[in-house]
Write an enzyme that holds these catalytic residues in place. Structure first.
Site, PDB file in Angstrom:
ATOM      1  N   ARG A   1       0.865  -1.178   0.000  1.00 26.16           N
ATOM      2  CA  ARG A   1       0.000   0.000   0.000  1.00 26.16           C
ATOM      3  C   ARG A   1       0.906   1.233   0.000  1.00 26.16           C
ATOM      4  O   ARG A   1       1.946   1.261   0.658  1.00 26.16           O
ATOM      5  CB  ARG A   1      -0.893   0.029   1.242  1.00 26.16           C
ATOM      6  CG  ARG A   1      -2.068  -0.947   1.194  1.00 26.16           C
ATOM      7  CD  ARG A   1      -3.095  -0.578   0.127  1.00 26.16           C
ATOM      8  NE  ARG A   1      -4.262  -1.445   0.130  1.00 26.16           N
ATOM      9  CZ  ARG A   1      -4.428  -2.517  -0.669  1.00 26.16           C
ATOM     10  NH1 ARG A   1      -3.478  -2.857  -1.521  1.00 26.16           N
ATOM     11  NH2 ARG A   1      -5.534  -3.223  -0.607  1.00 26.16           N
TER      12      ARG A   1
ATOM     13  N   GLU B   1      -3.703   7.553  -4.659  1.00 22.18           N
ATOM     14  CA  GLU B   1      -3.971   6.905  -5.943  1.00 22.18           C
ATOM     15  C   GLU B   1      -5.249   7.519  -6.495  1.00 22.18           C
ATOM     16  O   GLU B   1      -6.228   7.621  -5.740  1.00 22.18           O
ATOM     17  CB  GLU B   1      -4.150   5.395  -5.761  1.00 22.18           C
ATOM     18  CG  GLU B   1      -2.849   4.732  -5.371  1.00 22.18           C
ATOM     19  CD  GLU B   1      -2.957   3.217  -5.184  1.00 22.18           C
ATOM     20  OE1 GLU B   1      -4.047   2.671  -5.452  1.00 22.18           O
ATOM     21  OE2 GLU B   1      -1.971   2.615  -4.763  1.00 22.18           O
TER      22      GLU B   1
ATOM     23  N   HIS C   1      -1.331   0.335  -9.758  1.00 23.07           N
ATOM     24  CA  HIS C   1      -1.959  -0.635  -8.839  1.00 23.07           C
ATOM     25  C   HIS C   1      -2.590  -1.793  -9.635  1.00 23.07           C
ATOM     26  O   HIS C   1      -3.800  -2.031  -9.538  1.00 23.07           O
ATOM     27  CB  HIS C   1      -3.006   0.053  -7.947  1.00 23.07           C
ATOM     28  CG  HIS C   1      -3.268  -0.689  -6.658  1.00 23.07           C
ATOM     29  ND1 HIS C   1      -3.684  -0.085  -5.504  1.00 23.07           N
ATOM     30  CD2 HIS C   1      -3.179  -2.019  -6.365  1.00 23.07           C
ATOM     31  CE1 HIS C   1      -3.863  -0.990  -4.551  1.00 23.07           C
ATOM     32  NE2 HIS C   1      -3.561  -2.183  -5.051  1.00 23.07           N
TER      33      HIS C   1
HETATM   34  C1  DGY Z   1      -5.639  -6.150  -2.871  1.00 25.70           C
HETATM   35  O1  DGY Z   1      -6.351  -7.111  -3.156  1.00 25.70           O
HETATM   36  O2  DGY Z   1      -5.543  -5.724  -1.727  1.00 25.70           O
HETATM   37  C2  DGY Z   1      -4.862  -5.513  -3.982  1.00 25.70           C
HETATM   38  O3  DGY Z   1      -4.243  -4.346  -3.614  1.00 25.70           O
HETATM   39  C3  DGY Z   1      -5.728  -5.303  -5.205  1.00 25.70           C
HETATM   40  O4  DGY Z   1      -5.910  -6.540  -5.762  1.00 25.70           O
END
Ligand code: DGY
Length: 330
Positions: free
Chosen positions: A243, A272, A291
């Site tokens: 993240r 984002e 992402h």
């Molecule tokens: C998640 O699943 O947490 C990813 O960041 C997106 O697939």
């Protein structure tokens, strides 16, 4: 919910048909068709009176939203493995179970993490631009020199499913693997990956590449800031597929422009989307993708199926197949 009527659920974006078909079989679906997430006021309006909510990581699920939903809401199903967009304590206080999509995106995410590592090490985006911009005049002994991957040390921060999958890839490429995690991995996992657990500071000081695979929580927010970058090996490469807020981007920018880091490769940013005029985007040694770690057809189908199954179980009052542990309701 009375037994007479079909449950009503809100799905906050079009997800793969594999999941939508399951949801439609079981419930009346209000599907937000926009390409962008529903604006907050629209989300609050539409969630009112719903029995179930299938949310994305772009939807904030908090007290305000749960209040707007009303007391009939029986489940929040996240179309993601990460659940930092959800106030778990707020769900726990209302007795609302939360589901996520673990397991099915492990390999796709590790693939992107390793692709980013390779691309940053061997300067692939710069090479691509070099050819596109017609700057390629000859083979050069000093042209676009990068970093070796084989024989280098990879430090993995967060050694859950995805961190371990990254370690398996690294092992196949002849890397030495260190990891740091809240919990020690099982002897089987350590044997399968050849990874060695070390303190965070040792990992930073010893790794040529550092790849972040932790979740976002109060202890990991800003974990990679000035102090961490100062402890990293000069010329190291940072990869982040977890993240964005785990990395302090101002500190990262300084580390990349001063040359203390060789490069960074990010699948996730804060915020984002990151706009094209953001200082990190202009750096030749910072590769950023939007992402997309779980963005393969098969993986997204599998995520949709899991999210749908959690949603349907929840509206039926059944245990979720993939429940997120909730804090004790205080
Ligand atoms: C998640 O699943 O947490 C990813 O960041 C997106 O697939």
């Amino acid at each position: 919910m009375s037994d007479q009527r079909r449950p009503r659920v809100l799905v906050t974006r079009r997800i793969p048909e594999a999941g939508l078909a399951i949801v439609r079989q079981a419930a009346e679906v209000d599907l937000w068709e926009g390409e962008l997430p529903p604006p907050r006021d629209e989300l609050l309006r539409r969630v009112a009176g719903m029995d179930g909510l299938l949310a994305l990581l772009t939807d904030r699920v908090d007290d305000e939203l749960l209040d707007a939903a009303g007391t009939g809401l029986r489940v929040v199903s996240n179309f993601a493995v990460g659940v930092d967009n959800i106030d778990l304590a707020a769900c726990a206080r209302r007795g609302i179970p939360v589901g996520n999509t673990p397991g099915v995106l492990t390999e796709a995410t590790a693939d992107i993490a390793f692709a980013l590592l390779m691309a940053a090490a061997r300067r692939l985006p710069e090479g691509h631009d070099f050819v596109r911009e017609d700057r390629w005049t000859t083979w050069g002994p000093l042209l676009l020199l990068g970093k070796d991957v084989a024989g280098a040390t990879l430090g993995i921060v967060g050694f859950g499913r995805i961190g371990q999958a990254m370690a398996r890839r690294a092992r196949g490429f002849g890397m030495r693997v260190l990891y740091h995690s809240r919990h020690r991995a099982s002897p089987e996992a350590e044997a399968a990956t050849g990874a060695e657990m070390v303190p965070f500071e040792t990992l930073l000081a010893s790794s040529d590449f550092v790849s972040i695979h932790t979740d976002l929580n109060p202890s990991t927010r800003g974990l990679f800031g000035r102090e961490a970058f100062a402890r990293m090996k000069p010329g190291a490469i940072l990869v982040n597929t977890s993240r964005g807020p785990v990395v302090d981007q101002v500190a990262l920018h300084d580390a990349l422009t001063s040359g203390s880091l060789f490069a960074a490769a990010l699948d996730v940013t804060d915020p984002e989307p990151l706009r094209a005029d953001h200082p990190l985007v202009g750096l030749p040694n910072c590769l950023i993708v939007p992402h997309i770690a779980s963005a393969t057809e098969r993986t997204r189908d599998a995520m949709a199926t899991k999210a749908a199954n959690n949603l349907v179980a929840g509206v039926r009052g059944q245990p979720l197949p993939d429940p997120v542990p909730l804090p004790a309701a205080g």
